[in-house]
Design an enzyme around this catalytic site. Structure first.
Site, PDB file in Angstrom:
ATOM      1  N   LEU A   8       9.323  45.388  60.742  1.00  0.00           N
ATOM      2  CA  LEU A   8       9.485  46.290  59.605  1.00  0.00           C
ATOM      3  C   LEU A   8      10.311  47.520  59.975  1.00  0.00           C
ATOM      4  O   LEU A   8      10.005  48.639  59.571  1.00  0.00           O
ATOM      5  CB  LEU A   8       8.107  46.718  59.067  1.00  0.00           C
ATOM      6  CG  LEU A   8       7.175  45.567  58.675  1.00  0.00           C
ATOM      7  CD1 LEU A   8       5.811  46.100  58.275  1.00  0.00           C
ATOM      8  CD2 LEU A   8       7.786  44.746  57.542  1.00  0.00           C
ATOM      9  N   ARG A  10      14.338  49.338  60.331  1.00  0.00           N
ATOM     10  CA  ARG A  10      15.258  49.829  59.300  1.00  0.00           C
ATOM     11  C   ARG A  10      15.634  48.753  58.300  1.00  0.00           C
ATOM     12  O   ARG A  10      15.761  49.007  57.108  1.00  0.00           O
ATOM     13  CB  ARG A  10      16.527  50.379  59.963  1.00  0.00           C
ATOM     14  CG  ARG A  10      16.356  51.720  60.644  1.00  0.00           C
ATOM     15  CD  ARG A  10      17.669  52.240  61.176  1.00  0.00           C
ATOM     16  NE  ARG A  10      18.208  51.406  62.217  1.00  0.00           N
ATOM     17  CZ  ARG A  10      18.089  51.636  63.520  1.00  0.00           C
ATOM     18  NH1 ARG A  10      17.429  52.700  63.935  1.00  0.00           N
ATOM     19  NH2 ARG A  10      18.620  50.827  64.418  1.00  0.00           N
ATOM     20  N   MET A  11      15.833  47.521  58.782  1.00  0.00           N
ATOM     21  CA  MET A  11      16.244  46.433  57.889  1.00  0.00           C
ATOM     22  C   MET A  11      15.035  45.712  57.300  1.00  0.00           C
ATOM     23  O   MET A  11      14.942  45.523  56.085  1.00  0.00           O
ATOM     24  CB  MET A  11      17.127  45.449  58.651  1.00  0.00           C
ATOM     25  CG  MET A  11      18.438  46.026  59.152  1.00  0.00           C
ATOM     26  SD  MET A  11      19.727  46.077  57.907  1.00  0.00           S
ATOM     27  CE  MET A  11      20.301  44.387  57.978  1.00  0.00           C
ATOM     28  N   GLY A  12      14.123  45.290  58.143  1.00  0.00           N
ATOM     29  CA  GLY A  12      12.999  44.479  57.690  1.00  0.00           C
ATOM     30  C   GLY A  12      12.140  45.155  56.646  1.00  0.00           C
ATOM     31  O   GLY A  12      11.731  44.537  55.651  1.00  0.00           O
ATOM     32  N   LYS A 188      27.986  35.778  61.493  1.00  0.00           N
ATOM     33  CA  LYS A 188      27.622  37.196  61.645  1.00  0.00           C
ATOM     34  C   LYS A 188      28.259  37.777  62.910  1.00  0.00           C
ATOM     35  O   LYS A 188      28.659  38.945  62.949  1.00  0.00           O
ATOM     36  CB  LYS A 188      26.101  37.344  61.693  1.00  0.00           C
ATOM     37  CG  LYS A 188      25.611  38.795  61.843  1.00  0.00           C
ATOM     38  CD  LYS A 188      26.129  39.704  60.743  1.00  0.00           C
ATOM     39  CE  LYS A 188      25.315  40.987  60.587  1.00  0.00           C
ATOM     40  NZ  LYS A 188      25.095  41.750  61.784  1.00  0.00           N
ATOM     41  N   ASN A 192      30.710  40.982  62.911  1.00  0.00           N
ATOM     42  CA  ASN A 192      30.539  42.197  63.702  1.00  0.00           C
ATOM     43  C   ASN A 192      31.746  42.473  64.590  1.00  0.00           C
ATOM     44  O   ASN A 192      32.061  43.631  64.876  1.00  0.00           O
ATOM     45  CB  ASN A 192      29.261  42.109  64.531  1.00  0.00           C
ATOM     46  CG  ASN A 192      28.029  42.436  63.710  1.00  0.00           C
ATOM     47  OD1 ASN A 192      28.049  42.316  62.484  1.00  0.00           O
ATOM     48  ND2 ASN A 192      26.966  42.831  64.366  1.00  0.00           N
ATOM     49  N   GLU A 195      34.020  44.220  62.393  1.00  0.00           N
ATOM     50  CA  GLU A 195      33.477  45.564  62.182  1.00  0.00           C
ATOM     51  C   GLU A 195      33.858  46.497  63.329  1.00  0.00           C
ATOM     52  O   GLU A 195      34.255  47.649  63.116  1.00  0.00           O
ATOM     53  CB  GLU A 195      31.951  45.451  62.052  1.00  0.00           C
ATOM     54  CG  GLU A 195      31.204  46.746  61.842  1.00  0.00           C
ATOM     55  CD  GLU A 195      29.709  46.494  61.829  1.00  0.00           C
ATOM     56  OE1 GLU A 195      29.025  46.941  62.769  1.00  0.00           O
ATOM     57  OE2 GLU A 195      29.221  45.832  60.887  1.00  0.00           O
ATOM     58  N   TYR A 196      33.747  46.006  64.569  1.00  0.00           N
ATOM     59  CA  TYR A 196      34.107  46.810  65.736  1.00  0.00           C
ATOM     60  C   TYR A 196      35.558  47.285  65.621  1.00  0.00           C
ATOM     61  O   TYR A 196      35.877  48.448  65.874  1.00  0.00           O
ATOM     62  CB  TYR A 196      33.969  45.982  67.016  1.00  0.00           C
ATOM     63  CG  TYR A 196      32.580  45.909  67.608  1.00  0.00           C
ATOM     64  CD1 TYR A 196      31.470  45.651  66.814  1.00  0.00           C
ATOM     65  CD2 TYR A 196      32.391  46.061  68.971  1.00  0.00           C
ATOM     66  CE1 TYR A 196      30.207  45.554  67.365  1.00  0.00           C
ATOM     67  CE2 TYR A 196      31.132  45.967  69.528  1.00  0.00           C
ATOM     68  CZ  TYR A 196      30.030  45.718  68.735  1.00  0.00           C
ATOM     69  OH  TYR A 196      28.781  45.624  69.281  1.00  0.00           O
TER      70      TYR A 196
END
Length: 336
Positions: A8, A10-12, A188, A192, A195-196
């Site tokens: 649980l 930041r994302m969960g 994914k 990423n 994204e970098y």
């Protein structure tokens, strides 16, 4: 649907809230009692242990893991003896696609389906939805469609792209079954890597703007020599330029939105120390590029730049840190 969520952070935690808001029945577990209590207060059914979580779920179960890649193996080892045929275990973290393929094969031997989901959206996903990159067998992925639809931005959202004319394409809604087990995490990983590179490009461009006014730099940031400094003696308002580029420019993006927001609040980026961490996926992507003989010089440079940021706090590195804070809540100015 009913779903159990383990992890649980930041994302969960935000994903659990988005699912509950849409009417799904959510059972949650986390080793952090405060996080568990926070979700329970919002309507989730808390489970103090993984065993208790499994016991609260009706068969066939759906359990979604949102834990660090280093913790996935231990969580699966704990859950595996408790699961039954036709249960579905989802790994929504940033695991290596090779590990995912192995885990899917191992769990399939006891009739448990393993689905991997690359999740992008950071701390803003609760409000705007998450981009979901999915790997796994057809049947369990189809069973999870109501969850994917809820978590994704959906058609007509503020983040939705221009339609390409394929009404049956779930990619336009923000989720896509990319292939068999491991495919979601592979996509994914590539996401990423991009994204970098994008973040590094913005950081370099804004540092170029900022360095045009040498009198505005601290002594440790001045170059050893500069030919004709008067030729680049401009006093740019970098926050205003970020705002300008957001309006119709070919380089506009969500990362630019976050950059503009960070610069508007703190143009000198004093709140950021310039140290930029990496989650590991950039390294995996570079290793995969070598293995597949894929030229990825920009990724290599962007990754190595993050390494150098741990020894120096240049303006560009502080901007990278600000962007990472903006979408992932990784830094001191996190709003959530």
């Amino acid at each position: 649907m009913q779903i159990g969520i383990i992890g649980l952070g930041r994302m969960g935690g935000n994903m659990a809230q988005r699912l509950m808001a849409a009417g799904h029945d959510v059972v949650v577990h986390d080793g952090d009692a405060e996080a568990l209590g926070r979700l329970a207060a919002l309507g989730a059914e808390p489970a103090r242990t993984p065993d208790e979580l499994v016991g609260h779920l009706t068969v066939p179960r759906v359990i979604w893991l949102m834990v660090p890649a280093t913790a996935v193996a231990n969580v699966i080892d704990t859950l595996s003896p408790l699961l039954d045929t036709d249960d579905i275990l989802v790994d929504g973290g940033n695991s290596h696609h090779r590990d995912t393929r192995y885990r899917a094969k191992s769990l399939a031997e006891k009739g448990v389906a393993f689905v991997d989901v690359g999740v992008s959206g950071g701390i803003w996903g609760l409000e705007q939805g998450y981009c979901l990159m999915i790997g796994g067998a057809d049947a369990p992925v189809a069973r999870l469609a109501p969850l994917f639809r809820t978590l994704a931005p959906g058609r007509g959202s503020t983040m939705a792209p221009v339609p390409l004319g394929n009404d049956s394409d779930t990619a336009a809604e923000g989720y896509l079954h990319c292939g068999p087990a491991g495919a979601g995490h592979y996509v994914k990983m590539a996401h990423n890597a991009i994204e970098y590179v994008l973040m590094a490009a913005y950081a370099e461009g804004f540092e170029l703007l900022r360095n045009a006014g040498h009198d505005r730099q601290s002594p440790d940031e001045l170059p050893a020599s500069c030919d004709s400094p008067e030729a680049v003696d401009y006093d740019f308002d970098v926050a205003e330029i970020a705002q300008l580029w957001r309006q119709g420019s070919v380089i506009r993006s969500w990362l630019l939105d976050l950059t503009g927001e960070a610069l508007a609040v703190d143009p000198a980026l004093i709140a950021h120390d310039g140290r930029v961490a990496d989650s590991g996926e950039g390294r995996w992507a570079l290793q995969t590029a070598i293995a597949t003989e894929t030229a990825a010089p920009l990724l290599a440079q962007a990754l190595f730049q993050r390494f150098t940021s741990r020894d120096q706090a240049r303006y560009g590195n502080r901007l990278l840190s600000a962007m990472r804070d903006g979408f992932g809540g990784h830094g001191p100015s996190s709003r959530r």
